[in-house]
Motif scaffolding. Structure first.
Motif, PDB file in Angstrom:
ATOM      1  N   GLY A  74     -33.455 -10.092  27.954  1.00 37.55           N
ATOM      2  CA  GLY A  74     -33.920 -11.102  26.981  1.00 37.55           C
ATOM      3  C   GLY A  74     -33.387 -10.804  25.584  1.00 37.55           C
ATOM      4  N   ALA A  75     -32.184 -10.184  25.520  1.00 37.41           N
ATOM      5  CA  ALA A  75     -31.650  -9.744  24.228  1.00 37.41           C
ATOM      6  C   ALA A  75     -31.047 -10.904  23.444  1.00 37.41           C
ATOM      7  N   LYS A  76     -31.292 -10.892  22.138  1.00 35.69           N
ATOM      8  CA  LYS A  76     -30.739 -11.924  21.256  1.00 35.69           C
ATOM      9  C   LYS A  76     -29.776 -11.321  20.236  1.00 35.69           C
ATOM     10  N   LYS A  77     -29.923  -9.996  20.011  1.00 35.87           N
ATOM     11  CA  LYS A  77     -29.038  -9.372  19.023  1.00 35.87           C
ATOM     12  C   LYS A  77     -28.341  -8.138  19.610  1.00 35.87           C
ATOM     13  N   LEU A  78     -27.008  -8.113  19.452  1.00 37.48           N
ATOM     14  CA  LEU A  78     -26.197  -6.993  19.949  1.00 37.48           C
ATOM     15  C   LEU A  78     -25.565  -6.292  18.752  1.00 37.48           C
ATOM     16  N   ILE A  79     -25.771  -4.986  18.651  1.00 37.76           N
ATOM     17  CA  ILE A  79     -25.107  -4.236  17.583  1.00 37.76           C
ATOM     18  C   ILE A  79     -23.927  -3.492  18.191  1.00 37.76           C
ATOM     19  N   LYS A  80     -22.773  -3.699  17.608  1.00 41.26           N
ATOM     20  CA  LYS A  80     -21.537  -3.172  18.217  1.00 41.26           C
ATOM     21  C   LYS A  80     -20.873  -2.153  17.323  1.00 41.26           C
ATOM     22  N   SER A  81     -20.335  -1.097  17.919  1.00 40.60           N
ATOM     23  CA  SER A  81     -19.405  -0.275  17.135  1.00 40.60           C
ATOM     24  C   SER A  81     -17.995  -0.724  17.539  1.00 40.60           C
ATOM     25  N   LYS A  82     -17.004  -0.267  16.790  1.00 40.90           N
ATOM     26  CA  LYS A  82     -15.649  -0.815  16.935  1.00 40.90           C
ATOM     27  C   LYS A  82     -15.104  -0.637  18.360  1.00 40.90           C
ATOM     28  N   SER A  83     -14.549  -1.719  18.905  1.00 40.59           N
ATOM     29  CA  SER A  83     -13.933  -1.624  20.226  1.00 40.59           C
ATOM     30  C   SER A  83     -12.761  -2.597  20.305  1.00 40.59           C
ATOM     31  N   MET A  84     -11.565  -2.047  20.456  1.00 37.04           N
ATOM     32  CA  MET A  84     -10.393  -2.926  20.578  1.00 37.04           C
ATOM     33  C   MET A  84     -10.401  -3.637  21.922  1.00 37.04           C
ATOM     34  N   LEU A  85     -11.087  -3.036  22.907  1.00 35.08           N
ATOM     35  CA  LEU A  85     -11.172  -3.686  24.217  1.00 35.08           C
ATOM     36  C   LEU A  85     -12.031  -4.948  24.134  1.00 35.08           C
ATOM     37  N   ALA A  86     -13.131  -4.868  23.369  1.00 34.68           N
ATOM     38  CA  ALA A  86     -13.970  -6.064  23.180  1.00 34.68           C
ATOM     39  C   ALA A  86     -13.157  -7.148  22.476  1.00 34.68           C
ATOM     40  N   GLU A  87     -12.318  -6.710  21.544  1.00 32.26           N
ATOM     41  CA  GLU A  87     -11.422  -7.650  20.831  1.00 32.26           C
ATOM     42  C   GLU A  87     -10.453  -8.280  21.829  1.00 32.26           C
ATOM     43  N   GLU A  88      -9.888  -7.437  22.697  1.00 31.71           N
ATOM     44  CA  GLU A  88      -8.939  -7.907  23.720  1.00 31.71           C
ATOM     45  C   GLU A  88      -9.597  -8.961  24.624  1.00 31.71           C
ATOM     46  N   CYS A  89     -10.876  -8.772  24.916  1.00 31.63           N
ATOM     47  CA  CYS A  89     -11.591  -9.700  25.816  1.00 31.63           C
ATOM     48  C   CYS A  89     -12.190 -10.893  25.066  1.00 31.63           C
ATOM     49  N   HIS A  90     -11.998 -10.952  23.760  1.00 33.29           N
ATOM     50  CA  HIS A  90     -12.583 -12.025  22.924  1.00 33.29           C
ATOM     51  C   HIS A  90     -14.094 -12.096  23.140  1.00 33.29           C
ATOM     52  N   LEU A  91     -14.711 -10.919  23.154  1.00 37.89           N
ATOM     53  CA  LEU A  91     -16.142 -10.877  23.461  1.00 37.89           C
ATOM     54  C   LEU A  91     -17.011 -11.557  22.400  1.00 37.89           C
ATOM     55  N   ASN A  92     -16.720 -11.269  21.113  1.00 38.70           N
ATOM     56  CA  ASN A  92     -17.599 -11.812  20.067  1.00 38.70           C
ATOM     57  C   ASN A  92     -17.709 -13.331  20.102  1.00 38.70           C
ATOM     58  N   PRO A  93     -16.579 -14.062  20.069  1.00 36.69           N
ATOM     59  CA  PRO A  93     -16.723 -15.529  20.090  1.00 36.69           C
ATOM     60  C   PRO A  93     -17.445 -16.019  21.342  1.00 36.69           C
ATOM     61  N   PHE A  94     -17.200 -15.329  22.480  1.00 39.75           N
ATOM     62  CA  PHE A  94     -17.857 -15.720  23.737  1.00 39.75           C
ATOM     63  C   PHE A  94     -19.378 -15.593  23.600  1.00 39.75           C
ATOM     64  N   LEU A  95     -19.835 -14.438  23.079  1.00 45.78           N
ATOM     65  CA  LEU A  95     -21.286 -14.214  22.983  1.00 45.78           C
ATOM     66  C   LEU A  95     -21.927 -15.101  21.918  1.00 45.78           C
ATOM     67  N   ILE A  96     -21.210 -15.262  20.807  1.00 49.75           N
ATOM     68  CA  ILE A  96     -21.765 -16.088  19.717  1.00 49.75           C
ATOM     69  C   ILE A  96     -21.960 -17.520  20.220  1.00 49.75           C
ATOM     70  N   GLU A  97     -21.018 -17.969  21.009  1.00 48.62           N
ATOM     71  CA  GLU A  97     -21.135 -19.318  21.560  1.00 48.62           C
ATOM     72  C   GLU A  97     -22.357 -19.450  22.482  1.00 48.62           C
ATOM     73  N   LYS A  98     -22.723 -18.328  23.102  1.00 45.55           N
ATOM     74  CA  LYS A  98     -23.896 -18.346  23.996  1.00 45.55           C
ATOM     75  C   LYS A  98     -25.193 -18.075  23.237  1.00 45.55           C
ATOM     76  N   GLY A  99     -25.104 -18.028  21.920  1.00 43.75           N
ATOM     77  CA  GLY A  99     -26.326 -17.899  21.114  1.00 43.75           C
ATOM     78  C   GLY A  99     -26.739 -16.467  20.809  1.00 43.75           C
ATOM     79  N   ILE A 100     -25.839 -15.500  21.075  1.00 42.55           N
ATOM     80  CA  ILE A 100     -26.166 -14.087  20.781  1.00 42.55           C
ATOM     81  C   ILE A 100     -25.716 -13.765  19.351  1.00 42.55           C
ATOM     82  N   ASP A 101     -26.566 -13.057  18.635  1.00 37.85           N
ATOM     83  CA  ASP A 101     -26.222 -12.603  17.287  1.00 37.85           C
ATOM     84  C   ASP A 101     -25.476 -11.268  17.447  1.00 37.85           C
ATOM     85  N   VAL A 102     -24.164 -11.300  17.216  1.00 35.49           N
ATOM     86  CA  VAL A 102     -23.364 -10.075  17.379  1.00 35.49           C
ATOM     87  C   VAL A 102     -23.114  -9.483  15.999  1.00 35.49           C
TER      88      VAL A 102
END
Ligand code: SF4
Length: 465
Positions: free
Chosen positions: A100-128
């Motif tokens: 039931g998480a709404k907020k994700l705190i991330k440390s730097k990850s080039m792999l997350a960048e490679e997977c375009h994770l942030n825009p994907f999660l933000i679109e699903k309503g997650i506060d990254v």
């Protein structure tokens, strides 16, 4: 033909002051790296060892991954396998949903960048929320990183000061780095306290123990993972190494190569979930296993993402990270982009002077420049060769294989000296935009030689130093 890279580079160098400052800043980092390297007499042996261990691990990846995953599971870690970016993002979203998480705190990850994770999660309503300072600055600016280790290196502190004034209501005109860092720390503290799930990348996965090792300078990864009960580690499959002995080789090389520090301020080992919490590990392939079978480019998998090849690259330093079309810039980015999609990222192969400096600084001895040279040689086969260069090459090939025509052309060449400028320097001749052709000599060397006007030089004394 102008490439996307050369056009973007042109925009970057149009700001002379920024270009000079960017170049000098990164060169300072390169010099710090050199000082660190020369302090270790065994530096070159370490590089060789690091290269050999990586090559051994990559070529036995199935065994080491199995060992690593089994050990992690026995430590209580929940292991997931993602074949591509879409599977990776889906797994992260599922874990967040389960809690039931709404907020994700991330440390730097080039792999997350490679997977375009942030825009994907933000679109699903997650506060990254990015917790690395440089990444947080860029997130507030809605910009991607321009360097893999120093993501906001292209920004001056005055720009950061203005951003913080707007976003964090800091004092007007105050761009003192310590003041701004304190402001960011205060701003992020609340984000750490209220995040539901923490995410980190992983610099090294130790097969023998199941440790996931994360190297940072700000301690932000540890803050995030200390408060949130659920921790997700995202890791490329090539990051696995055999044991602690191997780890000791890489930790000695990583910070020295990256920023000229003896070691990163924090080297955190995550092994098991915190009490009452969960630790998830996502092992991501996303094209990596295909590279193992590519003899010409397998070495790219040895990369430990230190960024040294960027800091030394004369093209990167003078054209900035945003001039490259792949999200990782510099020599390693050129190669990784081509492995991702030669059609899409072929532009970047022109962003190399073939000085080979990247090969010389890479702590794991990746043959970066050799690979770029090979990509260039294959451009025609993928329909990406510059048409003008192709015409020129065909013409030169004809000329060189017909000596009579070649000699006549040489005799006639001085006529070019009398051409009006616009015939030579026009938009068809991009080479001549910033260069001048030397004047053709009135008589060729061959002709002078035949007439005996060229005297054979014999060296009588050594050239003085
Ligand atoms: S290719 Fe080598 S120098 Fe470049 S980031 Fe990777 S490890 Fe560092």
């Amino acid at each position: 033909m102008s490439t996307l890279h050369s056009k973007a580079a042109e925009r970057f160098i149009a700001h002379k002051e920024q270009e000079a400052w960017h170049n000098e800043t990164l060169w300072l980092v390169r010099e710090k790296r050199d000082r660190m390297a020369t302090q270790l007499p065994e530096w070159e042996e370490l590089r060789t060892l690091a290269a050999d261990i990586k090559m051994h691990t990559i070529t036995h990846l199935d065994n080491y991954l199995e060992q690593f995953a089994a050990k992690a599971e026995s430590n209580g870690v929940i292991v997931h396998w993602a074949k591509d970016a879409s599977e990776h993002n889906g797994i992260v979203l599922r874990i967040l949903a389960e809690h039931g998480a709404k907020k994700l705190i991330k440390s730097k990850s080039m792999l997350a960048e490679e997977c375009h994770l942030n825009p994907f999660l933000i679109e699903k309503g997650i506060d990254v929320v990015e917790s690395d300072l440089g990444e947080r600055i860029l997130q507030l600016l809605h910009e991607p990183p321009s360097h893999i280790v120093m993501p906001a290196i292209h920004l001056k502190r005055e720009e950061v000061g203005r951003l913080f004034e707007k976003e964090m209501h800091t004092e007007k005109g105050n761009s003192d780095p310590t003041y701004l860092t304190h402001a960011a720390r205060k701003h992020l503290r609340n984000e750490f306290l209220t995040a539901d799930v923490a995410m980190t990348g992983c610099n090294f996965g130790v097969a023998e123990t199941g440790d996931m090792v994360v190297c940072t300078n700000e301690g932000n990864a540890d803050m995030g993972t200390s408060f949130a009960k659920v921790h997700i580690v995202t890791m490329g499959i090539e990051k696995v190494i055999p044991d602690y002995q191997a780890l000791s080789v890489y930790t000695r090389l990583l910070a020295r190569s990256a920023t000229g520090q003896p070691v990163t301020a924090y080297t955190s080992h995550y092994r098991k979930p915190q009490e009452g919490g969960e630790l998830h590990l996502i092992l991501v392939d996303n094209g990596r296993s295909e590279i193992i079978g590519n003899e010409d480019h397998i070495q790219t998998l040895k990369c430990i993402r230190c960024g040294a090849c960027m800091n030394t690259c004369p093209v990167y330093r003078r054209s900035g990270g945003y001039s490259y079309t792949y999200f990782i810039p510099g020599p390693i980015g050129i190669n990784l982009g081509m492995l991702r999609s030669p059609q899409e990222y072929a532009d970047n192969v022109s962003a190399c002077s073939l000085c080979f400096s990247c090969n010389n600084v890479c702590p794991v001895k990746i043959d970066l420049a050799d690979q770029i040279y090979r990509w260039r040689q294959g451009l025609d086969s993928i329909g990406k060769a510059d048409p003008m260069k192709k015409v020129m090459s065909t013409g030169m090939k004809y000329l060189f294989s017909h000596p009579a025509i070649y000699n006549t052309a040489l005799k006639l060449a001085p006529i070019v000296n009398h051409f009006p400028r616009f015939i030579i320097y026009n938009r068809l001749n991009e080479w001549g935009i910033r260069r001048e052709l030397p004047r053709f000599a009135n008589e060729t060397f061959t002709s002078l030689w035949k007439k005996g006007k060229v005297k054979k030089q014999t060296r009588t004394k050594p050239i003085s130093k």
